[in-house]
Design a protein around this motif. Structure first.
Motif, PDB file in Angstrom:
ATOM      1  N   CYS A 281      -8.053   3.761   3.630  1.00  0.00           N
ATOM      2  CA  CYS A 281      -6.652   2.966   3.592  1.00  0.00           C
ATOM      3  C   CYS A 281      -6.992   4.571   5.268  1.00  0.00           C
ATOM      4  O   CYS A 281      -6.598   5.722   4.797  1.00  0.00           O
ATOM      5  CB  CYS A 281      -5.370   2.456   3.450  1.00  0.00           C
TER       6      CYS A 281
ATOM      7  N   CYS B 243      -0.488   3.126   3.589  1.00  0.00           N
ATOM      8  CA  CYS B 243      -0.077   2.676   4.730  1.00  0.00           C
ATOM      9  C   CYS B 243       1.494   1.562   5.108  1.00  0.00           C
ATOM     10  O   CYS B 243       2.477   1.571   6.197  1.00  0.00           O
ATOM     11  CB  CYS B 243      -0.959   2.375   6.086  1.00  0.00           C
TER      12      CYS B 243
ATOM     13  N   CYS C 245       0.578  -1.252  -0.134  1.00  0.00           N
ATOM     14  CA  CYS C 245       0.191   0.553  -0.200  1.00  0.00           C
ATOM     15  C   CYS C 245       0.838   0.904  -0.055  1.00  0.00           C
ATOM     16  O   CYS C 245       2.215   1.778   1.372  1.00  0.00           O
ATOM     17  CB  CYS C 245      -0.747   0.199   0.992  1.00  0.00           C
TER      18      CYS C 245
HETATM   19 ZN   LIG Z   1      -3.024   1.017   3.288  1.00  0.00          ZN
END
Ligand SMILES: [Zn+2]
Length: 181
Positions: free
Chosen positions: A120, A70, A67
């Motif tokens: 997210c 994150c 990702c």
């Molecule tokens: Zn993420």
């Protein structure tokens, strides 16, 4: 995806299937944050108009990687609508290979900064922990504050709002006029 042109009737043909992940012909590079993790799936309608082959539908594939928000693991499916046409030669065509077209459709649908989920929560700006892993213990503005609880108890604001004073407007400093004439 090999389309057998011979099977195309007057109303065209509906096709559904998948090609193995190898169809992506993917070479891992350090720049890539995601890679295909499963078959290239397609659901298509193909039709012939004279010598023009028109294919519509959808193609997608699962991807995995990291990702961009994150830094956690990512596992998602990306794809897009398929809409392509191809002029076929007069004779001698029994099938048309659409694999590269479908692959392109999917790769173009990949976001430039893939995230593990559209919502997210990213990282805590204070401690750098992934918020998706649970509370990190750092206070932030989303936590209820003590005054909020008091307000609820007494039915109104119990404290002075400490709003920063309006910045005093500075008198405009005269600058040399550089406007073009
Ligand atoms: Zn993420």
């Amino acid at each position: 995806m090999i389309l057998p042109v011979a099977t195309l009737g007057p109303d065209g043909v509906d096709l559904e299937g998948e090609d193995p992940v190898e169809a992506f012909d993917w070479t891992d590079s350090p720049r890539e944050v995601v890679r295909p993790a499963g078959p290239l799936r397609w659901k298509l309608h193909a039709e012939l108009f004279g010598r023009e082959l028109v294919v519509t539908g959808r193609a997608e594939a699962p991807f995995e990687g990291t990702c961009c928000r994150c830094g956690g693991p990512l596992s998602r499916t990306w794809g897009d609508a398929v809409s392509l046409s191809r002029e076929l030669p007069e004779e001698g065509v029994s099938e048309v290979d659409l694999t590269s077209d479908l692959r392109e459709t999917i790769l173009l649908a990949l976001p430039s900064n893939p995230v593990c989920a559209d919502d997210c929560p990213g990282l805590c700006p204070r401690c750098g922990k992934r918020r998706a892993d649970g509370p990190c213990g750092c206070a932030d503005e989303t936590e209820p504050n003590a005054f909020g609880a008091l307000d609820a108890l007494f039915g109104g604001p119990t404290h002075e709002q400490h709003t920063p004073p309006e910045p005093k407007k500075k008198p405009r400093t005269t600058t040399t006029d550089k406007k073009r004439r």
